[in-house]
Design a protein around this motif. Sequence first.
Motif, PDB file in Angstrom:
ATOM      1  N   GLY A  66      23.063  41.149  40.934  1.00  0.00           N
ATOM      2  CA  GLY A  66      23.028  39.740  41.306  1.00  0.00           C
ATOM      3  C   GLY A  66      23.395  38.805  40.172  1.00  0.00           C
ATOM      4  N   ARG A  67      23.466  39.323  38.956  1.00  0.00           N
ATOM      5  CA  ARG A  67      23.836  38.485  37.803  1.00  0.00           C
ATOM      6  C   ARG A  67      25.164  38.918  37.189  1.00  0.00           C
ATOM      7  NH1 ARG A  67      20.829  38.500  33.314  1.00  0.00           N
ATOM      8  NH2 ARG A  67      20.076  40.646  33.567  1.00  0.00           N
ATOM      9  N   PHE A  68      25.433  40.208  37.176  1.00  0.00           N
ATOM     10  CA  PHE A  68      26.649  40.752  36.569  1.00  0.00           C
ATOM     11  C   PHE A  68      27.603  41.229  37.653  1.00  0.00           C
ATOM     12  CE2 PHE A  68      24.785  42.272  32.201  1.00  0.00           C
ATOM     13  CZ  PHE A  68      24.210  41.015  32.026  1.00  0.00           C
ATOM     14  N   THR A  69      28.894  41.077  37.377  1.00  0.00           N
ATOM     15  CA  THR A  69      29.927  41.554  38.299  1.00  0.00           C
ATOM     16  C   THR A  69      31.025  42.243  37.505  1.00  0.00           C
ATOM     17  OG1 THR A  69      29.508  39.717  39.820  1.00  0.00           O
ATOM     18  CG2 THR A  69      31.570  40.926  40.093  1.00  0.00           C
ATOM     19  N   ILE A  70      31.396  43.432  37.957  1.00  0.00           N
ATOM     20  CA  ILE A  70      32.501  44.172  37.345  1.00  0.00           C
ATOM     21  C   ILE A  70      33.704  44.086  38.271  1.00  0.00           C
ATOM     22  CG2 ILE A  70      33.309  46.413  36.524  1.00  0.00           C
ATOM     23  CD1 ILE A  70      30.421  47.159  35.977  1.00  0.00           C
ATOM     24  N   SER A  71      34.845  43.823  37.674  1.00  0.00           N
ATOM     25  CA  SER A  71      36.105  43.817  38.419  1.00  0.00           C
ATOM     26  C   SER A  71      37.185  44.444  37.544  1.00  0.00           C
ATOM     27  CB  SER A  71      36.499  42.393  38.810  1.00  0.00           C
ATOM     28  OG  SER A  71      36.662  41.579  37.660  1.00  0.00           O
ATOM     29  N   ARG A  72      38.303  44.752  38.152  1.00  0.00           N
ATOM     30  CA  ARG A  72      39.399  45.340  37.395  1.00  0.00           C
ATOM     31  C   ARG A  72      40.732  44.877  37.951  1.00  0.00           C
ATOM     32  NH1 ARG A  72      38.844  51.591  37.646  1.00  0.00           N
ATOM     33  NH2 ARG A  72      40.886  51.562  36.611  1.00  0.00           N
ATOM     34  N   ASP A  73      41.719  44.912  37.066  1.00  0.00           N
ATOM     35  CA  ASP A  73      43.100  44.599  37.431  1.00  0.00           C
ATOM     36  C   ASP A  73      43.943  45.760  36.932  1.00  0.00           C
ATOM     37  OD1 ASP A  73      45.726  43.725  37.620  1.00  0.00           O
ATOM     38  OD2 ASP A  73      45.217  41.653  37.169  1.00  0.00           O
ATOM     39  N   ASN A  74      44.361  46.604  37.842  1.00  0.00           N
ATOM     40  CA  ASN A  74      45.092  47.810  37.448  1.00  0.00           C
ATOM     41  C   ASN A  74      46.516  47.502  36.982  1.00  0.00           C
ATOM     42  OD1 ASN A  74      42.932  49.502  37.842  1.00  0.00           O
ATOM     43  ND2 ASN A  74      43.531  50.087  39.921  1.00  0.00           N
ATOM     44  N   TYR A  75      47.010  46.334  37.299  1.00  0.00           N
ATOM     45  CA  TYR A  75      48.342  45.951  36.793  1.00  0.00           C
ATOM     46  C   TYR A  75      48.262  45.493  35.346  1.00  0.00           C
ATOM     47  CZ  TYR A  75      49.867  46.216  41.632  1.00  0.00           C
ATOM     48  OH  TYR A  75      50.153  46.654  42.896  1.00  0.00           O
ATOM     49  N   LYS A  76      47.123  44.945  34.968  1.00  0.00           N
ATOM     50  CA  LYS A  76      46.933  44.457  33.604  1.00  0.00           C
ATOM     51  C   LYS A  76      46.107  45.421  32.745  1.00  0.00           C
ATOM     52  CE  LYS A  76      47.235  39.569  34.862  1.00  0.00           C
ATOM     53  NZ  LYS A  76      46.552  38.243  34.832  1.00  0.00           N
ATOM     54  N   ASN A  77      45.761  46.581  33.310  1.00  0.00           N
ATOM     55  CA  ASN A  77      44.961  47.577  32.567  1.00  0.00           C
ATOM     56  C   ASN A  77      43.687  46.964  32.001  1.00  0.00           C
ATOM     57  OD1 ASN A  77      47.090  49.272  33.118  1.00  0.00           O
ATOM     58  ND2 ASN A  77      47.360  49.981  31.029  1.00  0.00           N
ATOM     59  N   THR A  78      43.022  46.167  32.811  1.00  0.00           N
ATOM     60  CA  THR A  78      41.869  45.414  32.329  1.00  0.00           C
ATOM     61  C   THR A  78      40.686  45.577  33.268  1.00  0.00           C
ATOM     62  OG1 THR A  78      43.302  43.763  31.299  1.00  0.00           O
ATOM     63  CG2 THR A  78      41.031  43.118  31.717  1.00  0.00           C
ATOM     64  N   VAL A  79      39.519  45.669  32.670  1.00  0.00           N
ATOM     65  CA  VAL A  79      38.274  45.628  33.428  1.00  0.00           C
ATOM     66  C   VAL A  79      37.418  44.504  32.844  1.00  0.00           C
ATOM     67  CG1 VAL A  79      37.157  47.389  32.014  1.00  0.00           C
ATOM     68  CG2 VAL A  79      36.311  46.940  34.307  1.00  0.00           C
ATOM     69  N   ILE A  80      36.784  43.771  33.731  1.00  0.00           N
ATOM     70  CA  ILE A  80      36.014  42.588  33.364  1.00  0.00           C
ATOM     71  C   ILE A  80      34.545  42.781  33.700  1.00  0.00           C
ATOM     72  CG2 ILE A  80      35.690  40.127  33.806  1.00  0.00           C
ATOM     73  CD1 ILE A  80      38.287  40.721  32.380  1.00  0.00           C
ATOM     74  N   LEU A  81      33.695  42.321  32.801  1.00  0.00           N
ATOM     75  CA  LEU A  81      32.261  42.229  33.091  1.00  0.00           C
ATOM     76  C   LEU A  81      31.878  40.752  33.017  1.00  0.00           C
ATOM     77  CD1 LEU A  81      29.504  43.566  33.618  1.00  0.00           C
ATOM     78  CD2 LEU A  81      29.196  43.687  31.131  1.00  0.00           C
ATOM     79  N   GLN A  82      31.677  40.162  34.187  1.00  0.00           N
ATOM     80  CA  GLN A  82      31.235  38.771  34.259  1.00  0.00           C
ATOM     81  C   GLN A  82      29.712  38.748  34.265  1.00  0.00           C
ATOM     82  OE1 GLN A  82      33.038  35.777  34.331  1.00  0.00           O
ATOM     83  NE2 GLN A  82      30.995  34.871  34.128  1.00  0.00           N
ATOM     84  N   MET A  83      29.140  38.064  33.290  1.00  0.00           N
ATOM     85  CA  MET A  83      27.689  38.047  33.140  1.00  0.00           C
ATOM     86  C   MET A  83      27.189  36.614  33.304  1.00  0.00           C
ATOM     87  SD  MET A  83      27.250  40.670  29.928  1.00  0.00           S
ATOM     88  CE  MET A  83      28.016  39.542  28.760  1.00  0.00           C
ATOM     89  N   ASN A  84      26.376  36.397  34.306  1.00  0.00           N
ATOM     90  CA  ASN A  84      25.814  35.081  34.587  1.00  0.00           C
ATOM     91  C   ASN A  84      24.302  35.119  34.436  1.00  0.00           C
ATOM     92  OD1 ASN A  84      28.420  34.151  35.299  1.00  0.00           O
ATOM     93  ND2 ASN A  84      28.125  34.787  37.426  1.00  0.00           N
ATOM     94  N   ASN A  85      23.725  33.937  34.278  1.00  0.00           N
ATOM     95  CA  ASN A  85      22.270  33.818  34.153  1.00  0.00           C
ATOM     96  C   ASN A  85      21.729  34.801  33.110  1.00  0.00           C
ATOM     97  OD1 ASN A  85      19.664  32.929  34.643  1.00  0.00           O
ATOM     98  ND2 ASN A  85      19.362  34.257  36.427  1.00  0.00           N
ATOM     99  N   LEU A  86      22.320  34.779  31.948  1.00  0.00           N
ATOM    100  CA  LEU A  86      21.951  35.729  30.907  1.00  0.00           C
ATOM    101  C   LEU A  86      20.536  35.492  30.414  1.00  0.00           C
ATOM    102  CD1 LEU A  86      25.365  35.822  29.086  1.00  0.00           C
ATOM    103  CD2 LEU A  86      24.113  37.843  29.863  1.00  0.00           C
ATOM    104  N   LYS A  87      19.904  36.591  30.035  1.00  0.00           N
ATOM    105  CA  LYS A  87      18.535  36.576  29.546  1.00  0.00           C
ATOM    106  C   LYS A  87      18.486  37.156  28.138  1.00  0.00           C
ATOM    107  CE  LYS A  87      16.899  37.468  34.254  1.00  0.00           C
ATOM    108  NZ  LYS A  87      16.083  38.348  35.123  1.00  0.00           N
TER     109      LYS A  87
END
Length: 119
Positions: A66-87
Amino acid sequence: QVQLVESGGGLVQAGGSLRLSCVASGRAFSTYAMAWSRQAPGKEREFVGAISQSGGTTDYVTSVKGRFTISRDNYKNTVILQMNNLKPEDTAVYYCAAGPIYGGPYGKWGQGTQVTVSS
């Protein structure tokens, strides 16, 4: 063979957000499942979450759901960790990892990026 480089770490106040990136070099990024782990001082490395090769399936440790989201872009060879409401307890070195099977093991690791959350 894939090589991984993380970026995007830093210092943020509690309740803030950070976006970590992991760029992979080498071939066949889309054949790797990707994961994020973290290691706080004096603690063992902890699984944070993972994403399947297509990006269609993700999994997270309970403490970040509910706070972190992982996504990826296989064309850009990138994976993202979006971190919200950090503690403050999210403070750690964050690592991305790659492996041939979603769910692990993940044998390829980056060098890590430091995330510090102040209270």
